[in-house]
Design an enzyme around this catalytic site. Sequence first.
Site, short mmCIF file in Angstrom:
data_model
loop_
_atom_site.label_atom_id
_atom_site.label_comp_id
_atom_site.label_asym_id
_atom_site.label_seq_id
_atom_site.Cartn_x
_atom_site.Cartn_y
_atom_site.Cartn_z
CB ALA A 11 43.79 13.33 -76.67
CE LYS A 181 49.39 18.58 -66.89
NZ LYS A 181 48.33 17.73 -67.26
CG ASN A 199 48.30 26.04 -74.30
OD1 ASN A 199 47.10 26.29 -74.31
ND2 ASN A 199 48.77 24.81 -74.13
O1 KPL Z 1 47.39 19.77 -69.72
C1 KPL Z 1 47.21 20.63 -70.56
C2 KPL Z 1 45.87 20.67 -71.19
O2 KPL Z 1 45.71 21.21 -72.25
O3 KPL Z 1 44.97 20.11 -70.58
C3 KPL Z 1 48.27 21.63 -70.86
C4 KPL Z 1 49.50 21.29 -70.04
C5 KPL Z 1 47.78 23.00 -70.51
C6 KPL Z 1 48.75 21.63 -72.29
O4 KPL Z 1 47.88 22.19 -73.18
#
Ligand code: KPL
Length: 298
Positions: A11, A181, A199
């Site tokens: 993605a 992150k 989320n």
């Molecule tokens: O990085 C993400 C993921 O889904 O892997 C977040 C920031 C949680 C966004 O969905």
Amino acid sequence: MNQVHIVGRGAIGLLLANKLAQHTQVTLITRDDDFDDYHLIDNEKSHAIPVSQTTFDSLRSKITHCIVPVKAYQLSQALHALAPHLHDDANIILSHNGMSDVSEIIQSLKTNQALYFLTTSMGGMKPLANTVKYTGAGLTQIGACNQIAQARLPSLFQGLIQPCLSQAQPVDDINEIRWQKLCVNIAINPLSALLQCKNGKLRAPAYARQVLSLLNEACFVAGLDGVELKLSSELMRAYQVMKLTAENNSSMAQDIKIGRRTEIDAICGFIVSRANRHGVSVPENEWMWQQIKRKERA
Ligand code: KPL
């Protein structure tokens, strides 16, 4: 910057390909050439992503700029396949959730090969193997992992990233950004995967204790690793991402749903392994890690 290669068709790789193709020739390197075209869906509208495609076996010329947005557990295999095709002056940009040890990768590079790490909170999900759905804008940050990358970062940023990605910035300390992150992913990914929820649902008070404990442990371990993270800031960041991506399914929730391996080893598993190294215990991350591993096996 006239040509960029992107490894895989994940993605994030397809989202970046779509942006970069505005100013650069983009080639995807995939395992097979099953698809003739790739598509991006944005606001219910679909368009073809203007990229070409090749496989490692068919690569004929050396690669000068390569983005490697593969999962942490696929990284060493991807880099092994990539190494013989890299130009001696290549710029290599890694991007994945969770932590990986870049010191080994740096040692395997030639003197003039520059290594960077890019993190993004741009959202995307794949309804089909050759299609990505854009689910939201987000900040992209890129920083250097070795000295040669440090010197070249300004020109790489101005030549490749800035013209195509409006919400992007170069950063001095990519390690700290990666930890930040990581905290967001620790707070959101495993819980949303276990609950199979969007989320935004994690903002409910019912999950506050778990989010707090997970991040408290992560900040403590970061400190032991020499990275100062404030629990209050990491909580704020995680809750802000939950709000901004409220309608999204996290990548781990999607992985569990379709029975694919998750990135949990590089997320909670990373915290557990660093905690073990420092001789401390992180029960909430350990529990979460085991729960997701159990789901993966099921
Ligand atoms: O990085 C993400 C993921 O889904 O892997 C977040 C920031 C949680 C966004 O969905």
